[in-house]
Enzyme design. Structure first.
Site, PDB file in Angstrom:
ATOM      1  N   ARG A 159      -3.822 -14.821  -0.132  1.00  0.00           N
ATOM      2  CA  ARG A 159      -3.980 -13.787   0.887  1.00  0.00           C
ATOM      3  C   ARG A 159      -5.154 -12.870   0.549  1.00  0.00           C
ATOM      4  O   ARG A 159      -5.394 -12.569  -0.612  1.00  0.00           O
ATOM      5  CB  ARG A 159      -2.690 -12.947   0.979  1.00  0.00           C
ATOM      6  CG  ARG A 159      -1.628 -13.611   1.808  1.00  0.00           C
ATOM      7  CD  ARG A 159      -0.295 -12.927   1.711  1.00  0.00           C
ATOM      8  NE  ARG A 159      -0.347 -11.472   1.714  1.00  0.00           N
ATOM      9  CZ  ARG A 159       0.739 -10.695   1.705  1.00  0.00           C
ATOM     10  NH1 ARG A 159       1.940 -11.256   1.681  1.00  0.00           N
ATOM     11  NH2 ARG A 159       0.635  -9.388   1.706  1.00  0.00           N
TER      12      ARG A 159
ATOM     13  N   LYS B  87      10.295 -10.463  -3.156  1.00  0.00           N
ATOM     14  CA  LYS B  87      11.052 -10.397  -1.899  1.00  0.00           C
ATOM     15  C   LYS B  87      10.948 -11.714  -1.112  1.00  0.00           C
ATOM     16  O   LYS B  87      11.935 -12.190  -0.584  1.00  0.00           O
ATOM     17  CB  LYS B  87      10.526  -9.266  -0.993  1.00  0.00           C
ATOM     18  CG  LYS B  87      10.759  -7.863  -1.515  1.00  0.00           C
ATOM     19  CD  LYS B  87      10.498  -6.823  -0.439  1.00  0.00           C
ATOM     20  CE  LYS B  87       9.079  -6.768   0.061  1.00  0.00           C
ATOM     21  NZ  LYS B  87       8.074  -6.259  -0.870  1.00  0.00           N
TER      22      LYS B  87
ATOM     23  N   ARG C 114       9.536   0.587   5.491  1.00  0.00           N
ATOM     24  CA  ARG C 114       8.666   0.975   4.378  1.00  0.00           C
ATOM     25  C   ARG C 114       8.442   2.472   4.346  1.00  0.00           C
ATOM     26  O   ARG C 114       7.774   2.957   3.419  1.00  0.00           O
ATOM     27  CB  ARG C 114       7.318   0.271   4.513  1.00  0.00           C
ATOM     28  CG  ARG C 114       7.193  -0.990   3.646  1.00  0.00           C
ATOM     29  CD  ARG C 114       5.864  -1.562   3.971  1.00  0.00           C
ATOM     30  NE  ARG C 114       5.186  -2.370   3.035  1.00  0.00           N
ATOM     31  CZ  ARG C 114       5.165  -3.705   3.056  1.00  0.00           C
ATOM     32  NH1 ARG C 114       5.936  -4.373   3.869  1.00  0.00           N
ATOM     33  NH2 ARG C 114       4.388  -4.369   2.231  1.00  0.00           N
TER      34      ARG C 114
ATOM     35  N   ARG D  61      -1.853  -1.087  -2.908  1.00  0.00           N
ATOM     36  CA  ARG D  61      -0.561  -1.346  -2.250  1.00  0.00           C
ATOM     37  C   ARG D  61       0.594  -0.808  -3.113  1.00  0.00           C
ATOM     38  O   ARG D  61       1.593  -0.319  -2.591  1.00  0.00           O
ATOM     39  CB  ARG D  61      -0.387  -2.842  -1.980  1.00  0.00           C
ATOM     40  CG  ARG D  61      -1.305  -3.319  -0.853  1.00  0.00           C
ATOM     41  CD  ARG D  61      -1.480  -4.819  -0.842  1.00  0.00           C
ATOM     42  NE  ARG D  61      -0.271  -5.529  -0.490  1.00  0.00           N
ATOM     43  CZ  ARG D  61      -0.061  -6.805  -0.773  1.00  0.00           C
ATOM     44  NH1 ARG D  61      -0.953  -7.514  -1.432  1.00  0.00           N
ATOM     45  NH2 ARG D  61       1.052  -7.380  -0.405  1.00  0.00           N
TER      46      ARG D  61
ATOM     47  N   ARG E 218      -0.468 -15.710  -6.952  1.00  0.00           N
ATOM     48  CA  ARG E 218       0.312 -16.026  -5.760  1.00  0.00           C
ATOM     49  C   ARG E 218      -0.494 -16.821  -4.728  1.00  0.00           C
ATOM     50  O   ARG E 218      -1.637 -16.530  -4.460  1.00  0.00           O
ATOM     51  CB  ARG E 218       0.789 -14.716  -5.131  1.00  0.00           C
ATOM     52  CG  ARG E 218       1.582 -14.906  -3.862  1.00  0.00           C
ATOM     53  CD  ARG E 218       2.451 -13.725  -3.632  1.00  0.00           C
ATOM     54  NE  ARG E 218       1.801 -12.720  -2.811  1.00  0.00           N
ATOM     55  CZ  ARG E 218       2.475 -11.756  -2.195  1.00  0.00           C
ATOM     56  NH1 ARG E 218       3.783 -11.660  -2.334  1.00  0.00           N
ATOM     57  NH2 ARG E 218       1.846 -10.875  -1.469  1.00  0.00           N
TER      58      ARG E 218
HETATM   59  P1  AMP Z   1       3.702  -7.714   3.017  1.00  0.00           P
HETATM   60  O1  AMP Z   1       3.500  -9.149   3.401  1.00  0.00           O
HETATM   61  O2  AMP Z   1       5.113  -7.240   3.265  1.00  0.00           O
HETATM   62  O3  AMP Z   1       3.220  -7.404   1.619  1.00  0.00           O
HETATM   63  O4  AMP Z   1       2.798  -6.850   4.014  1.00  0.00           O
HETATM   64  C1  AMP Z   1       1.390  -7.011   4.054  1.00  0.00           C
HETATM   65  C2  AMP Z   1       0.749  -5.798   4.737  1.00  0.00           C
HETATM   66  O5  AMP Z   1       1.250  -5.677   6.086  1.00  0.00           O
HETATM   67  C3  AMP Z   1       1.061  -4.454   4.092  1.00  0.00           C
HETATM   68  O6  AMP Z   1       0.203  -4.158   3.010  1.00  0.00           O
HETATM   69  C4  AMP Z   1       0.856  -3.502   5.283  1.00  0.00           C
HETATM   70  O7  AMP Z   1      -0.517  -3.302   5.537  1.00  0.00           O
HETATM   71  C5  AMP Z   1       1.428  -4.308   6.437  1.00  0.00           C
HETATM   72  N1  AMP Z   1       2.885  -4.074   6.604  1.00  0.00           N
HETATM   73  C6  AMP Z   1       3.904  -4.962   6.431  1.00  0.00           C
HETATM   74  N2  AMP Z   1       5.104  -4.407   6.679  1.00  0.00           N
HETATM   75  C7  AMP Z   1       4.844  -3.115   7.036  1.00  0.00           C
HETATM   76  C8  AMP Z   1       5.667  -2.005   7.389  1.00  0.00           C
HETATM   77  N3  AMP Z   1       7.013  -2.107   7.417  1.00  0.00           N
HETATM   78  N4  AMP Z   1       5.051  -0.828   7.683  1.00  0.00           N
HETATM   79  C9  AMP Z   1       3.706  -0.714   7.671  1.00  0.00           C
HETATM   80  N5  AMP Z   1       2.875  -1.707   7.314  1.00  0.00           N
HETATM   81  C10 AMP Z   1       3.425  -2.913   7.001  1.00  0.00           C
END
Ligand code: AMP
Length: 207
Positions: free
Chosen positions: A154, A13, A87, A165, A126
């Protein structure tokens, strides 16, 4: 035009978002980036979110929905690319409401489908930029090619958290595929291909 990119963590993404922003001038709204910025700044919201993020769990809906609503209102005339949001079904319903209040709607929901083992392998490689979020990997090196910032791994990209996740994605986010299919705006793309191949399919889907 407003679009949502759906897909498991590590499905590409971030990479596809960067290409879409560059080619079409979308405003990129990544809830992961917004939450990481809040954690870095040490805000109350950031402190609350960090525990969930470190465990690979979802941050509560009301926190994320508030953050997105606030951001969308800052530039209501822009074309938004939503990455990592919604999400959960509750977030999807809230998004429709916020957009409707701004006189906007979602035009496309694009789901990138990738095999779980491909994701786990990709995530261990990554690296992202601490300053601008540039999406790279171990081969990018230690310096961000976009802004000169530090490329880092990260905290939530370790294998155990990645597997959690993925499980969270299957449980909470997969129902959104049906939601957007029902709305008639879903395109499902094969994310196992190279980034350029995925981008070619993506351009076709939103044409
Ligand atoms: P990402 O960078 O999109 O993989 O997001 C990293 C982390 O942020 C996720 O594992 C969640 O803990 C939190 N997070 C990001 N977007 C959301 C969302 N839309 N709803 C809930 N938690 C989120």
């Amino acid at each position: 035009m407003n679009i949502v990119l759906l897909g498991a963590p590590g499905c590409g993404k971030g990479t596809q978002s960067a290409k879409l922003v560059e080619s079409f001038g979308f405003k990129h709204l990544s809830t992961g980036d917004l939450l990481r910025a809040a954690v870095k700044e040490g805000t109350e919201l950031g402190k609350r979110a960090k525990t969930y993020m470190d465990a690979g769990e979802l941050v509560p809906d009301e926190v994320v929905i508030g953050l997105v609503e606030e951001t969308l209102k800052q530039d209501p005339d822009a074309s938004y690319l939503l990455d990592g949001f919604p999400r959960t079904p509750a977030q999807a319903v809230a998004l429709d409401g916020v957009l409707a209040n701004l006189g906007k709607k979602l035009d496309h929901a694009i789901a990138l489908k990738v095999d779980n083992e491909v994701v786990v392998a990709r995530m261990s490689q990554r690296r992202v930029c601490r300053d601008c979020g540039f999406p790279g990997n171990v081969e990018t090196g230690a310096v961000c090619p976009s802004c000169g910032g530090e490329m880092y791994q990260r905290d939530d990209d370790n294998e155990e958290t990645v597997r959690n996740r993925l499980a969270v994605y299957d449980k909470s986010t997969t129902p959104l595929i049906d939601y957007y299919r029902g709305n008639g705006i879903l395109s499902e793309l094969d994310g196992n291909q190279t980034p350029d191949e995925v981008f070619a399919s993506l351009k076709e889907a939103i044409a």
